[in-house]
Design an enzyme around this catalytic site. Structure first.
Site, PDB file in Angstrom:
ATOM      1  N   ARG A 101      44.420  33.484  33.452  1.00 14.60           N
ATOM      2  CA  ARG A 101      44.357  33.969  32.078  1.00 14.60           C
ATOM      3  C   ARG A 101      45.687  33.695  31.389  1.00 14.60           C
ATOM      4  NH1 ARG A 101      42.981  40.113  30.217  1.00 14.60           N
ATOM      5  NH2 ARG A 101      44.703  40.596  31.589  1.00 14.60           N
ATOM      6  N   THR A 105      47.236  34.096  24.919  1.00 13.23           N
ATOM      7  CA  THR A 105      45.940  34.028  24.219  1.00 13.23           C
ATOM      8  C   THR A 105      44.873  34.845  24.944  1.00 13.23           C
ATOM      9  OG1 THR A 105      45.189  32.116  25.484  1.00 13.23           O
ATOM     10  CG2 THR A 105      46.456  31.666  23.478  1.00 13.23           C
ATOM     11  N   ASP A 197      46.845  46.104  37.557  1.00 14.42           N
ATOM     12  CA  ASP A 197      46.548  44.702  37.868  1.00 14.42           C
ATOM     13  C   ASP A 197      45.916  44.631  39.251  1.00 14.42           C
ATOM     14  OD1 ASP A 197      46.807  42.005  38.937  1.00 14.42           O
ATOM     15  OD2 ASP A 197      47.899  41.587  37.082  1.00 14.42           O
ATOM     16  N   ASP A 200      47.317  42.010  41.840  1.00 13.57           N
ATOM     17  CA  ASP A 200      48.611  42.436  42.390  1.00 13.57           C
ATOM     18  C   ASP A 200      48.434  43.575  43.388  1.00 13.57           C
ATOM     19  OD1 ASP A 200      50.139  40.578  41.102  1.00 13.57           O
ATOM     20  OD2 ASP A 200      50.768  41.907  39.475  1.00 13.57           O
TER      21      ASP A 200
HETATM   22  N1  URA Z   1      42.792  42.467  35.067  1.00 12.22           N
HETATM   23  C1  URA Z   1      43.297  43.453  35.842  1.00 12.22           C
HETATM   24  O1  URA Z   1      43.656  43.226  36.988  1.00 12.22           O
HETATM   25  N2  URA Z   1      43.378  44.694  35.313  1.00 12.22           N
HETATM   26  C2  URA Z   1      42.992  44.984  34.066  1.00 12.22           C
HETATM   27  O2  URA Z   1      43.092  46.146  33.651  1.00 12.22           O
HETATM   28  C3  URA Z   1      42.469  43.933  33.273  1.00 12.22           C
HETATM   29  C4  URA Z   1      42.378  42.690  33.788  1.00 12.22           C
END
Ligand code: URA
Length: 206
Positions: A101, A105, A197, A200
């Site tokens: 991602r 953007t 995330d 992560d």
């Molecule tokens: N990706 C993630 O890992 N967490 C989010 O909150 C949104 C996208």
């Protein structure tokens, strides 16, 4: 159709994952277990075909799955849902779609795709723990449709309403399965309250 799978075990395990203090080992294990529990619902309506087998006692007219199953994790966080589902569906083949991602953007870019041969005849289950803007999910569905996939399901752990709406508008034929539908997306594209995330937290990176 959006199906939020309600089960006390899923709720409990997701709560452990949401806690900021939950470490990599427990986060990964809970995701694995929830994915397995979700697989039960996602596959509830799979078609069966009649077969005759022979038990140690007698011939038996029974049923087995009529179509192959292909799991499609969106790299990298989607990998966290593969083991749990494959434990329940060991015959599943696993495709891979690599998307990242753009932080500015928030648009998805493809860097890898690999599919088994029989995708046209298979039930295809795309997995990605977080359905945020919907950009990656829509791109992944576009990609498997281009390969000929017809029976496509999307499985996410946590979704934002914005992502659900975007996927439903782009691909109304794809059923979405969730463990939770959260409140909204923040300005950085994170699901609120979400769990941070997910990639992560699965892989212990920052
Ligand atoms: N990706 C993630 O890992 N967490 C989010 O909150 C949104 C996208």
């Amino acid at each position: 159709m959006v199906n939020v799978i309600k089960h006390p075990l899923i709720t409990h395990k997701l709560t452990q994952m949401r806690k900021a203090e939950t470490g990599t080992k427990d986060f990964r294990q809970n995701l694995d277990e929830i994915a397995g529990l979700m697989a039960y619902e996602i596959t509830r309506d799979l078609p069966l075909k009649p077969v005759r087998v022979t038990t140690p006692v007698a011939p038996c007219d029974t049923y087995e799955l009529a179509k192959p199953i292909i799991l499609v994790p969106i790299l990298r966080a989607g990998l966290g849902m593969v083991n749990g589902i494959c434990t329940l569906i060991p015959i599943a083949k696993v495709a891979h779609i690599g998307l990242y991602r753009d932080e500015q953007t928030l648009q998805p870019h493809t860097y890898f795709e690999k599919y088994p041969k029989n995708i046209k005849d298979a039930t295809v289950i795309i997995v990605d723990p977080m359905l945020a803007t919907g950009g990656s999910a829509i791109a992944a569905i576009d990609m498997v449709k281009k390969q000929g996939a017809q029976d496509i399901r999307l499985a996410n752990l946590v979704a934002a309403p914005e992502g659900v709406q975007a996927v439903e508008e782009a691909h109304p034929d794809v059923d979405i399965y969730l463990a939770a539908l959260d409140d909204h997306l923040d300005a950085h594209g994170y699901i609120v309250p979400g769990l941070g995330d997910c990639g992560d937290r699965i892989f212990g990176t920052k």
